[in-house]
Enzyme design. Structure first.
Site, PDB file in Angstrom:
ATOM      1  N   HIS A  78       2.015   6.444  -1.621  1.00 19.02           N
ATOM      2  CA  HIS A  78       0.743   5.952  -2.170  1.00 19.02           C
ATOM      3  C   HIS A  78      -0.315   7.047  -2.149  1.00 19.02           C
ATOM      4  O   HIS A  78      -0.163   8.078  -1.494  1.00 19.02           O
ATOM      5  CB  HIS A  78       0.224   4.765  -1.333  1.00 19.02           C
ATOM      6  N   GLU A 124       0.068   7.596   2.737  1.00 15.82           N
ATOM      7  CA  GLU A 124      -1.109   7.666   1.863  1.00 15.82           C
ATOM      8  C   GLU A 124      -1.434   9.148   1.773  1.00 15.82           C
ATOM      9  O   GLU A 124      -2.000   9.740   2.696  1.00 15.82           O
ATOM     10  CB  GLU A 124      -2.282   6.896   2.482  1.00 15.82           C
TER      11      GLU A 124
HETATM   12 ZN    ZN Z   1      -1.351   2.215  -3.233  1.00 17.06          ZN
END
Ligand code: ZN
Length: 340
Positions: free
Chosen positions: A222, A303
């Site tokens: 992500h 992330e």
């Molecule tokens: Zn995401």
């Protein structure tokens, strides 16, 4: 992913350099240089193995970082993950987003490169977060799904940079690059989506695909959508959840080991600093992510940066940086699989 939380701090840009240039040895020295290279490769491999086994993987200093909010992560870090913040639907591409086909051969790894067969017989599930088509399928992705301890949207559009490079484009590109590296090492790589479906899959299905594939390990990629003033990457590990169809009790510990390896490998490969707005030392633990709650195989999220931060966005739109990110991801998965 995006979240509505905030606590602005300045970005911390940091860029690694390229790998060393390739030199052509003279003929008469070929044998000596080959021997030297072999020695270096062997040394590098052993060093890499040692690294994977190093205290970083079980360091008492590192461990509490994620454990600290095992039970209370959702409240300690108010956030709202697989959720699109803005109206922004994923759209335009920018900055040489040439995806898999353009993936350069493995960039400089932080250690020696494992052999071609290092991952033979192993299966890796890679999950590119979101889908570029989600924005035009809001009814489908807004459907609520059961994640064990709650109900949540099937999927979201994800975030994007201010210039419109979407998280979905980013995640698919990095995952394709990582797939290539892992396949080169002999792994079977399964993707939850490969730009081959109009939207989704839903977060519960994303977990299910890994479970059904009987993958040895899984990783979801992500980019974050935090306020513009904060930056850095972080790894999200599953907390303990036993509710409804969620039971992470068997994957919490191995996922923690994977999380530490990924945190270290990603930082080494990209130079990206730890997130300065969430988690601790680049690590977070959560119990509100369907993709983790429903996974029966060790799994973490990464992330990779805050796409709303100009420094992070600049790096994430750079294909060369994405190759480094993929390298860090692939190396962590390789270390996990060859030391478990
Ligand atoms: Zn995401």
């Amino acid at each position: 992913m995006t979240r509505p939380t905030s606590s602005p701090q300045p970005p911390e840009p940091l860029e690694p350099g390229d790998g060393p240039p390739v030199r052509r040895p003279r003929r008469g020295r070929t044998v000596l240089i080959c021997c030297t290279a072999l020695t270096l490769c062997l040394g590098g491999w052993l060093g890499w193995q040692a690294l994977a086994d190093s205290p970083a993987a079980s360091s008492p200093a590192a461990a509490p970082a994620g454990d600290g909010h095992l039970a209370g992560d959702a409240s300690a870090v108010p956030e709202q993950p697989e959720q699109a913040a803005g109206p922004g639907s994923p759209s335009a591409s920018e900055a040489g987003g040439a995806p898999s086909a353009a993936a350069a051969p493995s960039a400089a790894a932080p250690g020696a490169t494992p052999g071609a067969g290092a991952l033979a017989g192993r299966t890796v599930l890679l999950d590119p977060g979101h889908n570029s088509g989600n924005g035009s399928h809001t009814a489908e992705i807004n459907r609520q799904v059961d994640i064990g301890n709650a109900r949540k949207e099937c999927d979201t559009t994800g975030t994007s940079t201010n210039k419109g490079y979407s998280e979905a484009e980013y995640t698919l590109d990095v995952v394709r690059r990582a797939r290539q590296i892992l396949q080169d090492r002999g792994a079977k790589v399964v993707l939850t989506q490969d730009g081959d479906r109009a939207w989704g899959p839903c977060i519960d299905e994303r977990a299910g695909i890994g479970n059904d594939a009987k993958a040895d390990v899984a990783l979801s990629v992500h980019g974050d959508g935090a306020p513009a003033g904060v930056s850095g990457f972080h790894v999200i590990m599953p907390g303990r959840v036993t509710a409804g169809k969620a039971d992470t009790s068997a994957i919490v510990d191995p996922s923690h080991r994977l999380g530490l390896l990924l945190r270290d490998s990603f930082k080494a490969a990209t130079g990206e600093p730890y997130a300065d707005y969430i988690g601790k030392q680049g690590l977070d633990t959560r119990t509100d992510l369907g993709g983790l709650n429903l996974s029966r195989i060790p799994k973490v999220f990464v992330e990779c940066g805050n796409m709303r931060n100009s420094g992070d966005a600049g790096r994430m739109t750079d294909p060369q940086w994405r190759q480094q990110a993929a390298q860090g991801i692939a190396d962590a998965l390789t270390a996990y699989l060859t030391t478990s």
